[in-house]
Design an enzyme around this catalytic site. Structure first.
Site, PDB file in Angstrom:
ATOM      1  N   ARG A  75       0.771  -1.269  -0.004  1.00  0.00           N
ATOM      2  CA  ARG A  75      -0.184   0.170   0.167  1.00  0.00           C
ATOM      3  C   ARG A  75       0.657   1.060   0.580  1.00  0.00           C
ATOM      4  O   ARG A  75       1.950   1.135   0.997  1.00  0.00           O
ATOM      5  CB  ARG A  75      -1.115   0.120   1.131  1.00  0.00           C
ATOM      6  CG  ARG A  75      -1.954   1.336   1.228  1.00  0.00           C
ATOM      7  CD  ARG A  75      -3.094   0.900   2.723  1.00  0.00           C
ATOM      8  NE  ARG A  75      -3.795  -0.154   3.011  1.00  0.00           N
ATOM      9  CZ  ARG A  75      -4.230  -0.971   4.012  1.00  0.00           C
ATOM     10  NH1 ARG A  75      -3.003  -0.322   5.447  1.00  0.00           N
ATOM     11  NH2 ARG A  75      -4.322  -2.422   3.746  1.00  0.00           N
ATOM     12  N   ARG A 144      -1.101   6.497   9.966  1.00  0.00           N
ATOM     13  CA  ARG A 144      -1.073   5.767   8.647  1.00  0.00           C
ATOM     14  C   ARG A 144      -1.070   6.914   7.292  1.00  0.00           C
ATOM     15  O   ARG A 144      -1.035   8.028   7.534  1.00  0.00           O
ATOM     16  CB  ARG A 144      -2.250   4.509   8.348  1.00  0.00           C
ATOM     17  CG  ARG A 144      -1.411   3.741   9.224  1.00  0.00           C
ATOM     18  CD  ARG A 144      -2.451   2.265   8.806  1.00  0.00           C
ATOM     19  NE  ARG A 144      -2.439   1.293   9.962  1.00  0.00           N
ATOM     20  CZ  ARG A 144      -2.119  -0.023  10.205  1.00  0.00           C
ATOM     21  NH1 ARG A 144      -3.549  -0.422   8.087  1.00  0.00           N
ATOM     22  NH2 ARG A 144      -1.666  -1.143  10.940  1.00  0.00           N
ATOM     23  N   LYS A 208      -2.254   0.616  15.121  1.00  0.00           N
ATOM     24  CA  LYS A 208      -2.770   1.719  13.852  1.00  0.00           C
ATOM     25  C   LYS A 208      -3.132   2.975  14.255  1.00  0.00           C
ATOM     26  O   LYS A 208      -4.071   3.026  15.726  1.00  0.00           O
ATOM     27  CB  LYS A 208      -3.569   0.961  12.908  1.00  0.00           C
ATOM     28  CG  LYS A 208      -4.487   0.707  13.241  1.00  0.00           C
ATOM     29  CD  LYS A 208      -5.346   0.075  11.834  1.00  0.00           C
ATOM     30  CE  LYS A 208      -6.434  -0.721  12.070  1.00  0.00           C
ATOM     31  NZ  LYS A 208      -6.675  -2.384  11.164  1.00  0.00           N
ATOM     32  N   LYS A 210      -5.363   6.671  12.634  1.00  0.00           N
ATOM     33  CA  LYS A 210      -5.347   7.085  11.353  1.00  0.00           C
ATOM     34  C   LYS A 210      -5.973   8.254  11.930  1.00  0.00           C
ATOM     35  O   LYS A 210      -6.983   8.950  11.943  1.00  0.00           O
ATOM     36  CB  LYS A 210      -6.578   6.367  10.750  1.00  0.00           C
ATOM     37  CG  LYS A 210      -6.448   4.856  10.811  1.00  0.00           C
ATOM     38  CD  LYS A 210      -7.611   3.998  10.109  1.00  0.00           C
ATOM     39  CE  LYS A 210      -6.524   2.175  10.096  1.00  0.00           C
ATOM     40  NZ  LYS A 210      -8.298   1.926   8.833  1.00  0.00           N
ATOM     41  N   CYS A 428     -14.798  -4.130   1.220  1.00  0.00           N
ATOM     42  CA  CYS A 428     -12.702  -4.363   1.308  1.00  0.00           C
ATOM     43  C   CYS A 428     -12.732  -5.417   0.406  1.00  0.00           C
ATOM     44  O   CYS A 428     -13.968  -5.899   0.043  1.00  0.00           O
ATOM     45  CB  CYS A 428     -13.089  -4.688   2.474  1.00  0.00           C
ATOM     46  SG  CYS A 428     -13.635  -6.208   3.374  1.00  0.00           S
ATOM     47  N   CYS A 434      -7.133 -12.029   2.086  1.00  0.00           N
ATOM     48  CA  CYS A 434      -7.168 -11.608   3.493  1.00  0.00           C
ATOM     49  C   CYS A 434      -6.852 -12.279   4.650  1.00  0.00           C
ATOM     50  O   CYS A 434      -8.017 -13.414   4.473  1.00  0.00           O
ATOM     51  CB  CYS A 434      -8.066 -10.015   3.477  1.00  0.00           C
ATOM     52  SG  CYS A 434      -8.174  -9.499   5.162  1.00  0.00           S
ATOM     53  N   CYS A 473     -15.329  -9.459   7.436  1.00  0.00           N
ATOM     54  CA  CYS A 473     -14.841  -9.623   8.813  1.00  0.00           C
ATOM     55  C   CYS A 473     -15.579  -8.138   9.578  1.00  0.00           C
ATOM     56  O   CYS A 473     -15.459  -6.944   8.601  1.00  0.00           O
ATOM     57  CB  CYS A 473     -13.553  -9.999   8.843  1.00  0.00           C
ATOM     58  SG  CYS A 473     -12.667  -8.494   8.840  1.00  0.00           S
ATOM     59  N   CYS A 477     -11.997  -2.304   7.796  1.00  0.00           N
ATOM     60  CA  CYS A 477     -12.103  -1.487   6.705  1.00  0.00           C
ATOM     61  C   CYS A 477     -12.461  -0.573   5.790  1.00  0.00           C
ATOM     62  O   CYS A 477     -11.810   0.377   5.371  1.00  0.00           O
ATOM     63  CB  CYS A 477     -10.991  -2.355   5.937  1.00  0.00           C
ATOM     64  SG  CYS A 477     -10.265  -3.035   6.786  1.00  0.00           S
TER      65      CYS A 477
END
Length: 573
Positions: A75, A144, A208, A210, A428, A434, A473, A477
């Site tokens: 990414r 990110r 993470k 964001k 996603c 994934c 899931c 995302c």
């Protein structure tokens, strides 16, 4: 039990990684396997890539006594999602030469490559670097890719806000030289201990982080689904500052009510020149107080809810030396893209293309999307803007080139007539690559949308925007918990049906039916859509209607996400 013993294994991996170096270089040289060592698969995320394998082929390869078919997803870090036409041509060439072919636009306003073999990772990173693009901190326990509202209608204002987003991204970059040493052959630091990570420290963040920047009334970046967001406050066409929202996030775990999606809280107003010290203070406070013993509770939303917003705010003010002013009013009207042509203040034009679930490729017997965008890039002197809803804007097109750009887009399947429902859908990647996916998403949602289109059209709602999202899931995302209708994967072919977002990204939805397949999904939604068509108020959205009529309760705090108010009954809960 000492405190160190309670830390998660990922914390130990980071601590012994020598500022994210690990043994990645050695692992790249090992030709006996397509994989990296286990520890390095955690560290590689900080460099922008994940190890994956084709789950469709796992059983077959196991029977053949072969290791899984490993590949990597990389990414890029593209703050605000803006790249030049020349950069687009460069990333296209890399996709053809070094990956499985094609590009995928992401919900983090950037692009991903899939199907990268291990020996191609370094050439790929060097290739994007030559195009002035990198993948540093695109993943991992750091800040990110910073999202920024594309807002093509007010391009002068967008430039100012975009510059702030880019400055935030640059300020919060890790300072380790590991990326440049491993991938760009920079001279190695004699002793990593000489390096300083003043913002992140030696073990970086607990999870993470964001960040998003938005310009009302458009909320395509979903500010409430980010750890930290800055909402532009504009008076008389001038940016006077930002409201600061913090503690949003989508991820949770099925069956664990201590985990939940959350709406960000408004901490107050700051001036434009204050956003970098304020952002750094949020990051360092999370660094010091976030949960490093349980990654399921390690995001900023849990830290703020555990400490209390006022206590967290006090730390931010002390660390930044800035006192928040009272929040200023703003309003969002939508969190989807505006498709087709829009004119800029300078007389140039933007063309927003619907890219279903962000997948761009040349199909053998179908649209030649990559070829079309290459031709547009050759013609076009402006830039491309990737949106946070996986679409693409051909920006700043000269009036004289509009017709030719549009013709190329139509010829190559980039500009086609699709329903409003489909335009407002998002999924996603999920299967087959994934590792977290429990069900299909990108490969299945287009078919399901086709069946929902029949129901919507039958009820005279073909022009009604309804935000629909699907994930494989509950990690979220595609930000499903802000959608009016969401399908969250529970098992192969089974989804939790979530209802009740407000179409603007400012309210969470609610579980309505649990673990259901397509037949029950359609049987459940059809009568609700029929009733909505007959009984809605003028301009009332589908999610608002479901809340007003008591189908689902309104949820504005994630701590209420799993609760059922008295009188609310659902067979899904």
């Amino acid at each position: 039990m000492n405190e160190d013993y309670q830390l998660t294994e990922v914390e130990h991996i980071k601590a012994r990684s020598r500022h994210l170096r690990g043994t990645i270089e050695e692992g790249l040289q090992d030709r006996s396997t397509g994989a990296l060592p286990a520890d390095d698969t955690q560290l590689s995320k900080f460099h922008g890539f994940y190890q994956q394998d084709d789950r469709d082929l796992r059983d077959e390869r196991r029977h053949q006594k072969l290791e899984p078919l490993y590949s990597f997803m990389l990414r890029a870090r593209v703050p605000g999602g803006v790249i030049s036409a020349a950069q687009w041509k460069a990333i296209d060439a890399i996709a053809r030469e070094l990956t499985g072919g094609g590009l995928r636009l992401t919900t983090r306003q950037t692009f991903q490559y899939h199907g990268i073999l291990k020996h191609n990772i370094k050439p790929l990173i060097q290739g994007i670097n030559q195009a002035m693009i990198d993948s540093i901190a695109a993943c991992g326990d750091v800040n990110r890719n910073v999202l920024c509202n594309t807002n093509p209608v007010e391009s002068a204002l967008h430039r100012q806000v975009y510059d702030d987003a880019v400055a935030l991204s640059k300020h919060l970059m890790p300072k380790t030289a590991a990326y440049h040493e491993i991938w760009l052959d920079q001279e190695k630091v004699a002793d990593y201990k000489e390096e300083q990570e003043p913002i992140y420290g030696d073990t970086y963040l607990p999870r993470k982080f964001k960040i998003a920047v938005a310009v009302p009334p458009h909320n395509d970046v979903d500010v409430n689904g980010n750890d930290l967001s800055f909402v532009a406050i504009v008076e008389d066409g001038t940016l006077i500052g930002y409201d600061v929202l913090a503690g949003g996030g989508m991820g949770n775990t099925h069956g664990e009510t201590s985990t939940y999606p959350q709406i960000a809280k408004n901490f107050g107003f700051v001036k434009p020149d204050q956003i970098r010290p304020v952002a750094e203070a949020f990051v360092t406070t999370q660094r010091d107080f976030g949960d490093r013993t349980d990654r399921k509770h390690a995001r900023l939303k849990y830290t703020i809810d555990r400490m209390g917003a006022e206590a967290f705010k006090k730390h931010v003010e002390e660390r930044s030396g800035i006192t928040f002013e009272p929040a200023k009013p703003y309003a969002f009207t939508m969190h989807s893209d505006r498709f087709g042509w829009t004119e800029n203040a300078d007389g140039s034009w933007n063309l927003t293309l619907f890219i279903e679930n962000g997948r761009i490729k040349d199909y053998p017997d179908g649209p030649q999307m990559l070829q079309g965008l290459l031709k547009i890039a050759d013609l076009h002197g402006g830039d491309f803007r990737m949106t946070a809803t996986q679409n693409l804007i051909v920006a700043q097109v000269d009036e004289s080139k509009k017709a030719e750009v549009e013709a190329l887009a139509k010829k190559h399947g980039l500009l086609r007539k699709v329903s409003v429902l489909r335009q407002n859908s998002m999924a996603c990647v999920a299967l087959p690559t994934c590792s977290l996916a429990m069900a299909e998403a990108e490969r299945y949602l287009p078919d399901l949308i086709g069946k929902l289109e029949q129901i919507v059209d039958k009820n005279g709602l073909s022009d009604q925007p309804i935000v629909v999202r699907m994930t494989g899931c509950p990690n979220g995302c595609a930000r499903p918990f802000l959608a009016e209708i969401a399908f969250v994967g529970k098992a192969p072919g089974k989804y939790n049906l979530m209802l009740g977002g407000d179409g603007k990204g400012t309210r969470l939805n609610k579980l309505y039916r649990e673990n259901i397949g397509e037949e029950e999904i359609l049987e459940t939604l059809e009568p609700l859509i029929e009733t909505y068509a007959k009984e809605r108020d003028k301009h009332e959205g589908f999610g608002d209607f479901l809340v007003r009529t008591g189908v689902v309760p309104a949820v504005y705090d994630g701590r209420d996400f799993h609760k059922n108010p008295e009188g609310f009954l659902s067979s899904g809960i």
